[in-house]
Design a protein around this motif. Sequence first.
Motif, PDB file in Angstrom:
ATOM      1  N   PHE A 180       0.761  -1.229  -0.158  1.00 32.12           N
ATOM      2  CA  PHE A 180       0.153   0.044  -0.343  1.00 32.12           C
ATOM      3  C   PHE A 180       0.927   1.204  -0.009  1.00 32.12           C
ATOM      4  CE2 PHE A 180      -2.611   3.412   1.671  1.00 32.12           C
ATOM      5  CZ  PHE A 180      -3.888   3.191   1.141  1.00 32.12           C
ATOM      6  N   ASP A 181       1.990   1.168   0.865  1.00 26.11           N
ATOM      7  CA  ASP A 181       2.904   2.438   0.915  1.00 26.11           C
ATOM      8  C   ASP A 181       3.569   2.317  -0.500  1.00 26.11           C
ATOM      9  OD1 ASP A 181       4.250   4.391   2.663  1.00 26.11           O
ATOM     10  OD2 ASP A 181       5.957   3.359   1.948  1.00 26.11           O
ATOM     11  N   VAL A 182       3.957   1.506  -1.152  1.00 17.39           N
ATOM     12  CA  VAL A 182       4.816   1.635  -2.454  1.00 17.39           C
ATOM     13  C   VAL A 182       3.565   2.249  -3.410  1.00 17.39           C
ATOM     14  CG1 VAL A 182       5.784   0.512  -4.261  1.00 17.39           C
ATOM     15  CG2 VAL A 182       6.341  -0.154  -2.012  1.00 17.39           C
ATOM     16  N   ILE A 183       2.531   2.057  -3.462  1.00 19.45           N
ATOM     17  CA  ILE A 183       1.332   2.265  -4.429  1.00 19.45           C
ATOM     18  C   ILE A 183       1.112   3.724  -4.232  1.00 19.45           C
ATOM     19  CG2 ILE A 183      -0.788   2.064  -5.435  1.00 19.45           C
ATOM     20  CD1 ILE A 183      -0.786  -0.682  -4.727  1.00 19.45           C
ATOM     21  N   ARG A 195       3.091   6.138  -2.180  1.00 19.18           N
ATOM     22  CA  ARG A 195       4.264   7.097  -2.408  1.00 19.18           C
ATOM     23  C   ARG A 195       5.174   7.004  -3.485  1.00 19.18           C
ATOM     24  NH1 ARG A 195       6.659   8.334   3.209  1.00 19.18           N
ATOM     25  NH2 ARG A 195       6.574   6.089   3.424  1.00 19.18           N
ATOM     26  N   GLY A 196       5.188   5.785  -4.081  1.00 13.74           N
ATOM     27  CA  GLY A 196       6.223   5.468  -4.831  1.00 13.74           C
ATOM     28  C   GLY A 196       7.472   4.514  -4.533  1.00 13.74           C
ATOM     29  N   MET A 237       5.730  11.168 -17.415  1.00 12.58           N
ATOM     30  CA  MET A 237       7.173  11.159 -16.680  1.00 12.58           C
ATOM     31  C   MET A 237       7.108   9.846 -15.855  1.00 12.58           C
ATOM     32  SD  MET A 237       8.692  13.694 -17.720  1.00 12.58           S
ATOM     33  CE  MET A 237      10.176  13.698 -16.665  1.00 12.58           C
ATOM     34  N   GLY A 238       6.105   9.101 -15.625  1.00 14.71           N
ATOM     35  CA  GLY A 238       6.195   7.567 -14.938  1.00 14.71           C
ATOM     36  C   GLY A 238       7.106   6.766 -15.797  1.00 14.71           C
ATOM     37  N   CYS A 239       6.805   6.921 -17.209  1.00 16.59           N
ATOM     38  CA  CYS A 239       7.799   6.037 -17.823  1.00 16.59           C
ATOM     39  C   CYS A 239       8.908   6.851 -18.521  1.00 16.59           C
ATOM     40  CB  CYS A 239       7.057   5.298 -19.093  1.00 16.59           C
ATOM     41  SG  CYS A 239       5.669   4.118 -18.644  1.00 16.59           S
ATOM     42  N   HIS A 240       8.573   8.233 -19.061  1.00 19.29           N
ATOM     43  CA  HIS A 240       9.663   9.009 -19.658  1.00 19.29           C
ATOM     44  C   HIS A 240      10.687   9.481 -18.905  1.00 19.29           C
ATOM     45  CE1 HIS A 240       7.791   7.913 -23.675  1.00 19.29           C
ATOM     46  NE2 HIS A 240       6.678   8.028 -23.244  1.00 19.29           N
ATOM     47  N   SER A 241      10.693   9.468 -17.534  1.00 18.14           N
ATOM     48  CA  SER A 241      11.859   9.817 -17.060  1.00 18.14           C
ATOM     49  C   SER A 241      12.942   8.866 -17.221  1.00 18.14           C
ATOM     50  CB  SER A 241      11.392   9.851 -15.371  1.00 18.14           C
ATOM     51  OG  SER A 241      11.053   8.332 -15.089  1.00 18.14           O
ATOM     52  N   LEU A 242      12.537   7.689 -17.472  1.00 17.52           N
ATOM     53  CA  LEU A 242      13.826   6.789 -17.977  1.00 17.52           C
ATOM     54  C   LEU A 242      13.644   6.191 -19.274  1.00 17.52           C
ATOM     55  CD1 LEU A 242      13.808   4.449 -14.744  1.00 17.52           C
ATOM     56  CD2 LEU A 242      15.599   6.002 -15.376  1.00 17.52           C
ATOM     57  N   VAL A 243      12.452   6.126 -19.936  1.00 18.75           N
ATOM     58  CA  VAL A 243      12.472   5.653 -21.364  1.00 18.75           C
ATOM     59  C   VAL A 243      12.534   6.901 -22.270  1.00 18.75           C
ATOM     60  CG1 VAL A 243      11.090   4.218 -23.054  1.00 18.75           C
ATOM     61  CG2 VAL A 243      11.180   3.695 -20.574  1.00 18.75           C
ATOM     62  N   TRP A 244      13.336   7.024 -23.269  1.00 18.87           N
ATOM     63  CA  TRP A 244      13.366   8.206 -24.164  1.00 18.87           C
ATOM     64  C   TRP A 244      13.680   9.297 -23.302  1.00 18.87           C
ATOM     65  CZ3 TRP A 244      14.037   7.313 -28.926  1.00 18.87           C
ATOM     66  CH2 TRP A 244      13.462   6.102 -29.678  1.00 18.87           C
TER      67      TRP A 244
END
Lengths: 193, 216
Positions: A136-139, A141-142, B88-95
């Motif tokens: 839950f924490d990972v989802i 807060r990343g 950015m979830g992907c594009h911080s690393l991809v492309w």
Amino acid sequence: MSARNRLGAALAGALLLTACRQDMHDQPRYEPLEASAFFADGRSSRPQVAGTVARGELRLDAHLYAGTVNGEPATEFPFEITMDVLERGRERYDIFCSACHDYVGNGEGIVVRRGLKQPPSFHIERLRDAPPGYFFDVITRGFGAMYDLSDKVPVEDRWAIIAYVRALQLSQNATMVEVPAGMRAMLESEAGQ
Amino acid sequence: MAQIFHPSFNTLSRVSIFGAVFFLGAAVWGWDRLLRSPYNTQVNVAREQPVPFSHKHHVAGLGIDCRFCHTSVEESAFAGIPPTKTCMGCHSLVWKDAPMLEKIRESYRTDAPVEWVRVHDLPDFAYFDHSIHVSKGIGCTTCHGQVDEMPLTWRENTLNMDWCLSCHRDPEVFVRDRADVFSTEWRPDDVSAEERAELAERYHLESMTNCSVCHR
């Protein structure tokens, strides 16, 4: 030009002009995310003032909203996990998680194959032993390269996803004895193909 | 004094008097064609965007679900345009160094929104809600076309009132199973007339042509 002709021309002109008025099409109100000339940053959708608590969103229940019990990651789910919750979890997992974690949770989703950092498989010892509150924490807060999904996935759905991850973990570490008797024949015939 | 009009004008005037109805008809027809042409409706006209986002790549190529970005489509009138963070979830690393994506990175750095160009815009006097259509078994591609085949996004349908009514009169023709609503592989032929009738019954579909359904 006679008076009658002039009147005719004016009428024809008025008819043509009416087609160009767009007042009713574009009424003086904002649509979601529409640009605004009024606010300095150009946004009509205003960011919330820091510390805003919307009605019904006080979120005092730490177990449900933060995944913690007495400050520790929760070891239980905050509500009963039914088949409906698992189905919802599968649907949300496939939408929001599968691109990286893949459909079985091995961390080899398509975006990983295209260059995103590979997340650990859900089937390693550490994550099989991790409490639901950890996920839950990972989802929320990343973690590492993974951005948080708190703006996309409501809390109930996060728990449903975690329940489904538990199901995935079971599925990859199950023995034939754990499979209901009625399903064994089906699995064996599929494996034989 | 010499004659002003040549004798042939007799014929011309007769033709124009009797032909007026055809000239007028042609003018009305031409105006109608103009209103329904892509010039006016923007159908099949790909929009230039600040960043050339390709649904074809992200949907058909990567298999990302519509709802990953359009998160509010199931609960709200507005399907939602993703925040820069989603990119950015992907594009911080991809492309991550691609010049094409500089405006995305800039937006993320400065917290200034990317100014996407709107493709589908209904007149303000027409009320529309995505969530009810989705929950009644009307799929994305039914209105938006095969978005998974669009490198740049265009409008597939006119959004004219007669187009709305073509379904509102008889929604049973377009219904699909709720499980297939977000599928881009689903095709109208996948469902038989009996199945559609059964779905219409199950989802309580009915002809909705009262003015106040959309004009409220």
